[in-house]
Design a protein around this motif. Sequence first.
Motif, short mmCIF file in Angstrom:
data_model
loop_
_atom_site.label_atom_id
_atom_site.label_comp_id
_atom_site.label_asym_id
_atom_site.label_seq_id
_atom_site.Cartn_x
_atom_site.Cartn_y
_atom_site.Cartn_z
N PRO A 374 46.19 42.72 131.15
CA PRO A 374 46.09 41.93 131.88
C PRO A 374 46.04 40.73 132.00
O PRO A 374 46.23 39.13 133.19
CB PRO A 374 44.08 41.62 132.35
CG PRO A 374 44.01 42.75 131.60
CD PRO A 374 45.20 42.89 130.70
N ALA A 375 46.38 40.01 130.35
CA ALA A 375 46.70 38.37 129.90
C ALA A 375 48.67 38.25 129.91
O ALA A 375 48.61 37.58 129.94
CB ALA A 375 45.99 38.10 128.32
N GLY A 376 49.31 38.98 130.33
CA GLY A 376 50.25 39.34 129.60
C GLY A 376 50.48 39.11 128.31
O GLY A 376 51.94 39.10 128.35
N LYS A 377 49.77 39.59 127.59
CA LYS A 377 50.42 40.14 126.42
C LYS A 377 50.65 41.51 126.36
O LYS A 377 49.57 42.76 126.52
CB LYS A 377 48.52 39.78 125.97
CG LYS A 377 49.34 39.30 124.16
CD LYS A 377 47.67 38.82 123.31
CE LYS A 377 47.72 39.24 122.21
NZ LYS A 377 46.37 40.47 122.10
N LYS A 441 40.87 44.23 138.64
CA LYS A 441 40.44 43.46 137.94
C LYS A 441 38.68 42.53 137.99
O LYS A 441 38.77 41.65 138.18
CB LYS A 441 41.77 42.28 138.03
CG LYS A 441 43.13 42.66 137.85
CD LYS A 441 43.50 42.99 139.55
CE LYS A 441 45.33 43.17 139.54
NZ LYS A 441 45.29 43.62 139.94
N GLY A 444 38.59 39.56 133.82
CA GLY A 444 40.30 39.59 132.62
C GLY A 444 39.91 40.81 132.11
O GLY A 444 40.99 41.43 131.50
N GLU A 445 39.62 42.65 132.16
CA GLU A 445 39.44 43.74 132.15
C GLU A 445 39.86 44.48 133.22
O GLU A 445 39.38 43.41 133.90
CB GLU A 445 38.05 43.87 131.45
CG GLU A 445 37.42 43.94 130.36
CD GLU A 445 38.18 43.66 129.24
OE1 GLU A 445 39.42 44.66 129.37
OE2 GLU A 445 37.91 43.18 128.04
N TRP A 446 40.23 45.72 132.90
CA TRP A 446 40.90 46.82 134.46
C TRP A 446 40.03 47.77 134.10
O TRP A 446 40.07 48.16 133.19
CB TRP A 446 42.34 47.01 133.87
CG TRP A 446 43.42 46.14 134.56
CD1 TRP A 446 42.20 44.40 134.83
CD2 TRP A 446 44.93 45.31 134.96
NE1 TRP A 446 44.06 44.01 135.31
CE2 TRP A 446 45.40 44.66 134.66
CE3 TRP A 446 45.87 46.81 133.36
CZ2 TRP A 446 46.95 44.15 134.64
CZ3 TRP A 446 47.07 46.30 133.77
CH2 TRP A 446 47.20 45.35 134.22
#
Lengths: 549, 549
Positions: A374-377, A441, A444-446
Amino acid sequence: MRSTMMDAPLQVSRILDHGATVHGTAEVVTWTGAEPSRMTYAEVGRAAARLAHGLRAECGVTGDERVATFMWNNNEHLVAYFAVPSMGAVLHTLNLRLFPDQVAYIANHAEDRVVLVDTTLIPLLARAIGAMTTVRHVVVVGGGDPAPLVEAAGDRITVHRWDDLLAGRPDTYDWPEVDERDAAALCYTSGTTGNPKGVAYSHRSIYLHTLQVCMPEGFGLRPTDRELAIVPMFHAMSWGLPFAAFLSGASLIMPDRFLQAEPIAAMIAAERPTLAGAVPTIWTDLLAYLDTHEVDISSLQEVIVGGSACPPALMHAFAERYDVQVVHAWGMTEMSPLGSVSRPPRGASGEEAWRYRYTQGRIPAGVQARIVGPAGKELPADGTSVGELEVRGPWVTARYVGDDAPDEEKFRDGWLRTGDVGTLSSDGFITLTDRAKDVIKSGGEWISSVELENALMAHPTVLEACVVGVPDERWDERPLATVVLREGASVTAEELRDFLAASVARWQLPERWAFVEAVPKTSVGKFDKKVVRSRYAEGELTVRVLSAP
Amino acid sequence: MRSTMMDAPLQVSRILDHGATVHGTAEVVTWTGAEPSRMTYAEVGRAAARLAHGLRAECGVTGDERVATFMWNNNEHLVAYFAVPSMGAVLHTLNLRLFPDQVAYIANHAEDRVVLVDTTLIPLLARAIGAMTTVRHVVVVGGGDPAPLVEAAGDRITVHRWDDLLAGRPDTYDWPEVDERDAAALCYTSGTTGNPKGVAYSHRSIYLHTLQVCMPEGFGLRPTDRELAIVPMFHAMSWGLPFAAFLSGASLIMPDRFLQAEPIAAMIAAERPTLAGAVPTIWTDLLAYLDTHEVDISSLQEVIVGGSACPPALMHAFAERYDVQVVHAWGMTEMSPLGSVSRPPRGASGEEAWRYRYTQGRIPAGVQARIVGPAGKELPADGTSVGELEVRGPWVTARYVGDDAPDEEKFRDGWLRTGDVGTLSSDGFITLTDRAKDVIKSGGEWISSVELENALMAHPTVLEACVVGVPDERWDERPLATVVLREGASVTAEELRDFLAASVARWQLPERWAFVEAVPKTSVGKFDKKVVRSRYAEGELTVRVLSAP
């Protein structure tokens, strides 16, 4: 240090020439409802040369002009598949299933100059051609009356007959050497939102993708194979099967417009394919037909299923009742389309092998994959970290046709964002669970909506369960479970939540519950989550909110 | 129109990364005489990274410098195969079988900077290294005493230990993106006349060749396969098997220096390969061993034979006695090396299938072939027109290393002249009969020396027959038949000529006949036709000249 190797471009005409000579006695067979129509690959090669001469002489096709097809899977479509790219022009496969205004939009966007159309599809094309501003020539395959086309487009277009266009032309053509990175074929995605977007395959990408399709861990094509290519030639190049057949020498069986279970069964019995490729619904229908009719499908060893996930029950039914192995393949128009094929790895057997078969499959060397959270990492390829799947490689698109730069919603740092959410294992198996737009979402978790649905549908009272993310002040989004109960069944939201708690992490348990009569569906029968979300937003659902258990 | 596809170069590091991750649990096993040495592909990947770091740090390898190997087929050689090209340097596999001065010539010509050497080969390298002018570093694999190297080369070289070079290095390496047409590996042909000539494979040619090796009609490699790679890694890249194994996930079994029938049989029994590749003599020896020893070779399904033509009797013996299919493959160092594989076409069975198996095999789409007659004109691909075979394609060399332009004796209009004479069938099967230098050029037509020899050797009195072309005033060249009779047998030249007339065209019948004690042979047991021709020229043979019959 430069190599000493020859600088031989990878180009479609090499695949054509190879198939038409080395595999010249292989054949393509098209179902017609009456006597099947047959051509050897040598004949396809000669017809491709004649078509190229005809397109040049009568339609003025030069350079990289776009030649569109509006055709079923048949012999002539196969000829066009090879003739157009080989002569240096660009093949554009128009999707028959789209609305007329979408077809016209796509033809205009691609600047199509010529359209090849099956005689049975004249009425359908006539509904779109009036709005096609760049088309100047239509080539009709078959004897039907082209009047509706002329009525719709007026004298802006010239109508040709396929047979006339090819008559008397030389049956060889000095195919030009091309830049292998030039476009050979165009395909547009049927985006559910916004306008369709085009992908331009290169000669290089088609050649490399074709090699992968033929590989043992791909579809494993040999000259002894006969491939029933049901997947339309206007859907992601029919998974590359036409090119793969000419490269490998496998024969092709084409269904034309006969896509119902009965003619498919008849084709299998009569033409004895060893392999077949289609979307799951075709196989579901065929299975039902086979179970009630006496049909000899003993030639069939393997069917490749793609386009959407195959129900495990269907895989088991074919394996156990008909000794046919169903192999999952996953891909996208943006990927030429092959991304992965689900063949169990060395050492897996029994239940474990089946679990591998349920996945989307394993990536080949030509596809790199990663999971992005989710954070693009980037997340580890450990088979458990859930994120969006991103891919790259020589047969993956870098952007859409007409875009100067990659669309940031679809591409990230040189990777294609697939829009699918799932996991990647250390040995390269992809397991997809949700579309990225359907994932919830939460803080911050899916949360996977599909996992919650599957868990809910295991409850004996539940007929259908559709879970969507809805706005939440504290967590950004939280799951809303909408449930259809079986006739006469009764259960409370608390009971269902407690049932879920046995298989789902506590923080993923829905607070919001709605019992509904039916789940709204899209035209292809999938849950229409957009409608569910909007009904919730409009207050049209009766929702119970449970407090923390 | 440009395509929208990603511009992803084809490079060796992609094959390495794929094998080391997706197929990370596959293994390479090296025979040691004692406990076999094993590494998983994941371990090979980590070792390759460490080797690359070590070569950079300790040997100063940067850019496209040449790193040579003087090694048997073993784990460390495999690590070098991937590390050197992946870091952007050029792998140069030195041939252990050459004379020391040839090895030194090749190393100097390639400007090798580093040599990796097996400890068992230190004495052999020591005989060449004194003359190697560009080598600065030697890396010894194993614990042997490197003193002979230092004695021979003095302080011009620094000696490293493999284990020390790799110790403490990071086990990942950020492999650079390369230009796919840059050199990845060098291999020199062992030309029987003149100096050896080098071929520089590109990342692109290796990648494409690797895909072809893995194809069903190539060697058909899958993750469930275990490939016994006997063909040396210093001979045409071991037919590409190391790369193909990493791309496909097939495991590798390496014989190191144990190339005799007994250890090969032991390897098969213990490590259970499904496939194997080697020159015919290895299989001849193994067959003799198997027929007199109890060995379980039931795992073996197929052996690929290349390097020289396989005797049909050997093919039949393996098929009938051991249920092992022997598959002919043909190629050249100049072709990476794969040119063709002899799998019978669709529909061929029984005797017909066998006849296909005896040919050199069928060309894949990546290889174009043509037959060029004595006058330099292309002949039809009809299976009967005899001429020199010429080839081209993306994994065929266009010239030799160091040549600015293609050598006209070896290349013609962008095609490689193979130096082999034979036919090409319409369906792409190559049948080679003679080396071009051995074919008899008679009055503008070619006579196959091998055909005459085979026809003669069918006569019951004939033990061996060697036919060469000798100068003739009227016809340019005419055949000279030299015949070795069986012990106690007796026959006249006229009788043999009449016997030949039953199977050979009249104008091809030799006039010149010599009965000899023995045919001179080369070091690998082939007829030495150069010697026969020179004996004739020197008047050392007793020749009878028959008048026209």
